[in-house]
Design an enzyme around this catalytic site. Sequence first.
Site, PDB file in Angstrom:
ATOM      1  N   ASP A   1       2.466 -11.311 -11.951  1.00 42.31           N
ATOM      2  CA  ASP A   1       3.636 -12.182 -12.052  1.00 42.31           C
ATOM      3  C   ASP A   1       3.605 -13.178 -10.913  1.00 42.31           C
ATOM      4  OD1 ASP A   1       3.933 -10.173 -10.128  1.00 42.31           O
ATOM      5  OD2 ASP A   1       6.105 -10.364 -10.135  1.00 42.31           O
TER       6      ASP A   1
ATOM      7  N   CYS B   1       7.798  18.190  13.247  1.00 46.44           N
ATOM      8  CA  CYS B   1       9.009  18.678  13.910  1.00 46.44           C
ATOM      9  C   CYS B   1       9.005  20.186  14.086  1.00 46.44           C
ATOM     10  CB  CYS B   1      10.245  18.212  13.141  1.00 46.44           C
ATOM     11  SG  CYS B   1      10.459  16.421  13.252  1.00 46.44           S
TER      12      CYS B   1
ATOM     13  N   ASP C   1       8.494   2.040  -3.765  1.00 45.54           N
ATOM     14  CA  ASP C   1       7.421   2.214  -2.793  1.00 45.54           C
ATOM     15  C   ASP C   1       7.716   1.335  -1.597  1.00 45.54           C
ATOM     16  OD1 ASP C   1       5.645  -0.439  -2.622  1.00 45.54           O
ATOM     17  OD2 ASP C   1       6.345  -0.220  -4.684  1.00 45.54           O
TER      18      ASP C   1
ATOM     19  N   CYS D   1      14.761  18.557  11.037  1.00 45.44           N
ATOM     20  CA  CYS D   1      13.685  18.178  10.110  1.00 45.44           C
ATOM     21  C   CYS D   1      12.760  19.361   9.842  1.00 45.44           C
ATOM     22  CB  CYS D   1      12.887  17.009  10.682  1.00 45.44           C
ATOM     23  SG  CYS D   1      11.577  16.468   9.568  1.00 45.44           S
TER      24      CYS D   1
ATOM     25  N   ASP E   1      -0.402  -1.879  -7.591  1.00 46.37           N
ATOM     26  CA  ASP E   1       0.318  -3.138  -7.804  1.00 46.37           C
ATOM     27  C   ASP E   1      -0.658  -4.170  -8.360  1.00 46.37           C
ATOM     28  OD1 ASP E   1      -1.206  -4.013  -5.717  1.00 46.37           O
ATOM     29  OD2 ASP E   1       0.471  -4.438  -4.381  1.00 46.37           O
ATOM     30  N   SER E   2      -0.163  -5.349  -8.713  1.00 48.06           N
ATOM     31  CA  SER E   2      -0.998  -6.327  -9.418  1.00 48.06           C
ATOM     32  C   SER E   2      -1.814  -7.210  -8.486  1.00 48.06           C
ATOM     33  CB  SER E   2      -0.106  -7.221 -10.265  1.00 48.06           C
ATOM     34  OG  SER E   2       0.664  -8.062  -9.411  1.00 48.06           O
TER      35      SER E   2
ATOM     36  N   GLY F   1      -0.369  -9.588  -6.920  1.00 45.92           N
ATOM     37  CA  GLY F   1       0.401 -10.838  -6.864  1.00 45.92           C
ATOM     38  C   GLY F   1       1.110 -11.031  -5.540  1.00 45.92           C
ATOM     39  N   PHE F   2       1.723  -9.980  -5.029  1.00 48.15           N
ATOM     40  CA  PHE F   2       2.452 -10.103  -3.770  1.00 48.15           C
ATOM     41  C   PHE F   2       1.536 -10.597  -2.654  1.00 48.15           C
ATOM     42  CE2 PHE F   2       3.800  -8.518   0.350  1.00 48.15           C
ATOM     43  CZ  PHE F   2       5.132  -8.880   0.388  1.00 48.15           C
TER      44      PHE F   2
ATOM     45  N   CYS G   1       9.577  19.003   8.673  1.00 50.05           N
ATOM     46  CA  CYS G   1       8.184  18.549   8.530  1.00 50.05           C
ATOM     47  C   CYS G   1       7.257  19.280   9.507  1.00 50.05           C
ATOM     48  CB  CYS G   1       8.080  17.031   8.706  1.00 50.05           C
ATOM     49  SG  CYS G   1       7.912  16.476  10.407  1.00 50.05           S
TER      50      CYS G   1
ATOM     51  N   GLY H   1      10.217  -9.100  -6.594  1.00 49.56           N
ATOM     52  CA  GLY H   1      10.537 -10.377  -5.993  1.00 49.56           C
ATOM     53  C   GLY H   1      11.642 -10.376  -4.963  1.00 49.56           C
TER      54      GLY H   1
ATOM     55  N   HIS I   1       6.081  12.681   9.808  1.00 46.70           N
ATOM     56  CA  HIS I   1       7.543  12.812   9.883  1.00 46.70           C
ATOM     57  C   HIS I   1       8.261  11.750   9.053  1.00 46.70           C
ATOM     58  CE1 HIS I   1      11.632  13.297  11.262  1.00 46.70           C
ATOM     59  NE2 HIS I   1      11.642  11.984  11.416  1.00 46.70           N
TER      60      HIS I   1
END
Length: 400
Positions: free
Chosen positions: A171, A339, A296, A334, A95-96, A98-99, A336, A249, A365
């Site tokens: 951004d 499990c 994500d 499940c 990611d940039s 920014g968040f 995985c 955003g 899991h």
Amino acid sequence: MTKALEFTIHDRLDGALGRTGTITTPHGDVQTPAFIPVGTSAAMKALTVDQLRDTGAQAMLVNAYHLYLRPGHGVIDGAGGVHDFMNWQGPTFSDSGGFQVMSLGVGFKKVVDMTGDKSTNVTRKKDKLAWIDDDGVRFKSHIDGSMHMFTPELSMQIQHGIGADITFAFDELTTLHHDYDYQIESLEKRTHPWAARSLAEHKRLNDERSHRPPQALFGVIQGADHEDLRRQSAKYLGEMNFDGYGLGGALRKDAIGDIVRWMCEELPEDKPRHMLGISEPNDIFACIENGADTFDCVSPARVARNGALYTKNGRINITRAEFARRYESFDVTCDCYTCKNYTASYLRHLFQSGEILGKTLATIHNERFIVRLVDNIRTSIADGTYYDFKKDFLNSYYSD
Ligand SMILES: [Zn+2]
């Protein structure tokens, strides 16, 4: 491969904007729709990369802000890029930053608040740790309080040092608490000019660093929950030569499908679209149906470390007393590693005793659960059973 990214569409969802496809990067393919687990500091918390790969994860996302502060993108560049640094040879997103820098400015809770409650205006908030102007964002490190400044150019330099296959333009992250006039000003003075500056710096770096695999850049669309602004932003950025788009955003939860649709109706169809920060099952369906290809979220891993586990009948907490003598998996459906090999009783015991292994098994899991859900959605679009699959899944997951 000499191109940074290729995207092929395979199947389309009847009566909606959803599709299946393949994103091809220099480090491999991602079959879409796909969930991309987040390894904030170039590590999936509590898992080795082999354990992560075994959940079916096709790619992972790392955070520029965290890696800039620690260890520094120069250290990662020196290792040959993030793939070699962290021993993950699959496709990677960054990611940039920014968040993270902006959530320091307006407060994390307000940034992530998606209820649409606009009673608090944050435009002139005083007790903040980040200051935004038209050049970039100054902020205080959450680690040692030192001052830093992110600009579109620096964000791209950091992301090229990290070397992820897919990067994002810098951004301005606005929130639902900012008023309409602020949203317009933000797009015109910052997010859109910053997209152009990110793109120019990105092209320069791709040329300068031709010894490294080429990287792709996604432009990020903002506009909060305003239809006119979302459409304008998507149209404006859609005409610039990005490799794909980030749907970013503030997204009011009760209108998330509509907001994604407004953007995807304006964007070029042949480019992939990444949704930032989504993992709640009903949101996943709404976003995919309306044209998102990848997304994500840190949430599946974060809640897992607190003992909250997804099951087909909704979320449970493994520490509850009812699991003390449950000598089978908490989710027998499940597939995985956790499990298949451990009982609910044992997993509860690990959490009650504060054993690190509990966090590892729970993370395996939850990541597998969301990866598999999105895999099943992809299959259902391909074989024409999407709407039945969605109805069955959501009826069972939200049965309470
Ligand atoms: Zn499982």
